[in-house]
Design a protein around this motif. Structure first.
Motif, PDB file in Angstrom:
ATOM      1  N   HIS A 102     -60.587  36.781  -1.261  1.00 35.31           N
ATOM      2  CA  HIS A 102     -61.358  37.918  -1.918  1.00 35.31           C
ATOM      3  C   HIS A 102     -61.990  37.479  -3.118  1.00 35.31           C
ATOM      4  N   LEU A 103     -62.856  38.124  -3.442  1.00 33.34           N
ATOM      5  CA  LEU A 103     -63.950  38.020  -4.616  1.00 33.34           C
ATOM      6  C   LEU A 103     -64.035  39.003  -5.454  1.00 33.34           C
ATOM      7  N   VAL A 104     -63.640  38.655  -6.730  1.00 31.67           N
ATOM      8  CA  VAL A 104     -63.771  39.906  -7.810  1.00 31.67           C
ATOM      9  C   VAL A 104     -64.476  39.277  -9.007  1.00 31.67           C
ATOM     10  N   ALA A 105     -65.562  39.949  -9.230  1.00 32.96           N
ATOM     11  CA  ALA A 105     -66.305  39.424 -10.578  1.00 32.96           C
ATOM     12  C   ALA A 105     -66.955  40.494 -11.355  1.00 32.96           C
ATOM     13  N   HIS A 106     -66.878  40.262 -12.464  1.00 33.77           N
ATOM     14  CA  HIS A 106     -67.335  41.127 -13.768  1.00 33.77           C
ATOM     15  C   HIS A 106     -68.709  40.592 -14.450  1.00 33.77           C
ATOM     16  N   SER A 107     -69.608  41.521 -14.397  1.00 32.67           N
ATOM     17  CA  SER A 107     -70.841  41.289 -15.357  1.00 32.67           C
ATOM     18  C   SER A 107     -71.556  40.178 -15.178  1.00 32.67           C
ATOM     19  N   TYR A 108     -71.562  39.014 -15.869  1.00 31.67           N
ATOM     20  CA  TYR A 108     -72.373  37.795 -15.675  1.00 31.67           C
ATOM     21  C   TYR A 108     -71.793  37.040 -14.359  1.00 31.67           C
ATOM     22  N   GLY A 109     -70.319  37.148 -14.327  1.00 29.35           N
ATOM     23  CA  GLY A 109     -69.467  36.489 -13.122  1.00 29.35           C
ATOM     24  C   GLY A 109     -69.976  36.891 -11.934  1.00 29.35           C
ATOM     25  N   ALA A 110     -70.635  38.084 -11.580  1.00 32.29           N
ATOM     26  CA  ALA A 110     -70.961  38.454 -10.380  1.00 32.29           C
ATOM     27  C   ALA A 110     -72.342  37.633  -9.903  1.00 32.29           C
ATOM     28  N   VAL A 111     -73.092  36.926 -10.736  1.00 34.53           N
ATOM     29  CA  VAL A 111     -74.075  36.346 -10.031  1.00 34.53           C
ATOM     30  C   VAL A 111     -73.648  34.878  -9.157  1.00 34.53           C
ATOM     31  N   GLY A 112     -72.855  34.141  -9.781  1.00 34.11           N
ATOM     32  CA  GLY A 112     -72.155  33.244  -9.353  1.00 34.11           C
ATOM     33  C   GLY A 112     -71.308  33.576  -7.861  1.00 34.11           C
ATOM     34  N   VAL A 113     -70.642  34.664  -8.058  1.00 41.77           N
ATOM     35  CA  VAL A 113     -69.621  35.164  -6.836  1.00 41.77           C
ATOM     36  C   VAL A 113     -70.865  35.510  -5.789  1.00 41.77           C
ATOM     37  N   MET A 114     -71.635  36.240  -6.107  1.00 43.90           N
ATOM     38  CA  MET A 114     -72.775  36.723  -4.952  1.00 43.90           C
ATOM     39  C   MET A 114     -73.429  35.565  -4.423  1.00 43.90           C
ATOM     40  N   TRP A 115     -73.785  34.494  -5.032  1.00 44.40           N
ATOM     41  CA  TRP A 115     -74.414  33.325  -4.550  1.00 44.40           C
ATOM     42  C   TRP A 115     -73.415  32.482  -3.699  1.00 44.40           C
ATOM     43  N   ALA A 116     -72.132  32.359  -4.228  1.00 42.80           N
ATOM     44  CA  ALA A 116     -71.198  31.597  -3.296  1.00 42.80           C
ATOM     45  C   ALA A 116     -71.019  32.437  -2.010  1.00 42.80           C
ATOM     46  N   ALA A 117     -70.734  33.902  -2.119  1.00 42.07           N
ATOM     47  CA  ALA A 117     -70.337  34.651  -0.940  1.00 42.07           C
ATOM     48  C   ALA A 117     -71.580  34.573   0.179  1.00 42.07           C
ATOM     49  N   ALA A 118     -72.758  34.386  -0.274  1.00 38.15           N
ATOM     50  CA  ALA A 118     -73.827  34.119   0.731  1.00 38.15           C
ATOM     51  C   ALA A 118     -74.021  32.763   1.206  1.00 38.15           C
ATOM     52  N   ARG A 119     -73.408  31.757   0.264  1.00 42.46           N
ATOM     53  CA  ARG A 119     -73.456  30.399   0.857  1.00 42.46           C
ATOM     54  C   ARG A 119     -72.313  30.141   1.966  1.00 42.46           C
ATOM     55  N   ARG A 120     -70.946  30.831   1.736  1.00 45.42           N
ATOM     56  CA  ARG A 120     -69.946  30.496   2.621  1.00 45.42           C
ATOM     57  C   ARG A 120     -69.381  31.932   3.283  1.00 45.42           C
ATOM     58  N   PRO A 121     -69.991  32.909   3.819  1.00 46.45           N
ATOM     59  CA  PRO A 121     -69.691  34.157   4.171  1.00 46.45           C
ATOM     60  C   PRO A 121     -68.515  34.173   5.026  1.00 46.45           C
ATOM     61  N   GLU A 122     -68.389  33.150   5.680  1.00 43.58           N
ATOM     62  CA  GLU A 122     -67.211  32.854   6.637  1.00 43.58           C
ATOM     63  C   GLU A 122     -65.926  32.874   6.031  1.00 43.58           C
ATOM     64  N   ALA A 123     -65.905  32.460   4.520  1.00 44.19           N
ATOM     65  CA  ALA A 123     -64.781  32.260   3.836  1.00 44.19           C
ATOM     66  C   ALA A 123     -64.511  33.533   2.789  1.00 44.19           C
TER      67      ALA A 123
END
Length: 270
Positions: A85-106
């Motif tokens: 599960h991924l949780v991000a606040h504020s600035y952290g959301a951008v890196g998490v969104m990119w990581a989620a798009a890169r490895r959606p299966e994970a």
């Protein structure tokens, strides 16, 4: 050099992993702006609170910025393992969104708290106005802002009480002025919208802050949260009586929402 993480796990190793990614002027287990208040969720889940580069016990990034969402992406990817599960606040959301798009299966689920992903909603009039103001303000900044000045500005400018100038907080304040700006980052909206896992966007209602702070900070962030949720197919949750830090201002409400999301996601993926 790897990023530093704080792990909370009372499950004996059997809990679903959760990667927590903080925003600016903070670090993973920071009790003021970070995710310390989410620790009770470790009764059922394995929480991994990451210190972004430039913050906490992690090194600076090697890109010329103290912190960098592109580097955050790689660090989040390394922490996701076979699924998290991924949780991000504020600035952290951008890196998490990119990581989620890169490895959606994970990805098991994704939660964005007051996300700073302005480019996902750049055509919204309120967000567009904030982007123009941010660019003008950033262009006027001096080359090097002393850490103590940065720290005072982080609270005085928005009517918050001052923070204790500890070495860790001063480093966080310095990094906040020296990281790659997240509001110019392109956002993989289409990829996230196509992903099947549950998504949640949490924001405050901002009625409890000075009017100028609500106008310049709250209104564009609420607009960004609303538009982002619509475009990526996320549920939006507003926490009454909170501003930019719902997870620390009302952790009971946020923790209940997170536990419900994660539990349902686990059941769905079983």
């Amino acid at each position: 050099m790897s990023v530093h993480v704080t792990v909370w796990d009372e499950t004996g190793g059997g809990g679903e992993p959760v990667v927590l990614v903080h925003g600016s002027t903070s670090w993973g287990d920071d009790p003021v702006f970070g995710f310390a208040a989410q620790r009770p969720l470790a009764r059922r889940f394995r929480l991994v609170a990451m210190d972004r580069r430039g913050y906490g016990d992690s090194p600076d990034s090697s890109t010329g910025f103290a912190g960098d969402y592109e580097v955050d992406t790689e660090d989040v990817l390394a922490l996701m393992g076979e699924g998290a599960h991924l949780v991000a606040h504020s600035y952290g959301a951008v890196g998490v969104m990119w990581a989620a798009a890169r490895r959606p299966e994970a990805v098991l689920s994704m939660t964005l708290v007051e996300p700073g992903c302005y480019q996902a909603a750049a055509d919204d009039p309120v967000v567009a106005k904030a982007l123009a103001a941010n660019r003008a303000a950033y262009a006027a900044l001096p080359e090097d802002v002393p850490a103590d000045v940065s720290l005072r500005a982080a609270t005085e400018s928005v009517g918050l009480p001052p923070l204790e100038p500890t070495p860790r907080r001063l480093r966080a304040a310095r990094s906040a002025f020296r990281e790659r700006v997240c509001w110019e980052a392109a956002i993989p909206v289409a990829e996230l919208a196509a992903a099947p896992w549950p998504k949640l966007v949490i924001s405050g209602t901002w009625e409890n802050v000075p009017a100028l702070y609500r106008e310049r900070g709250g209104e564009p962030l609420m607009a960004c949260a609303r538009v982002t949720a619509e475009r990526i197919g996320a549920r939006r949750l507003q926490i009454p009586g909170t501003a930019h830090w719902p997870h620390t201002e009302n952790p009971e409400a946020v923790n209940a929402a997170l536990e419900e999301l994660w539990t349902n996601a686990v059941t769905r993926n079983a």
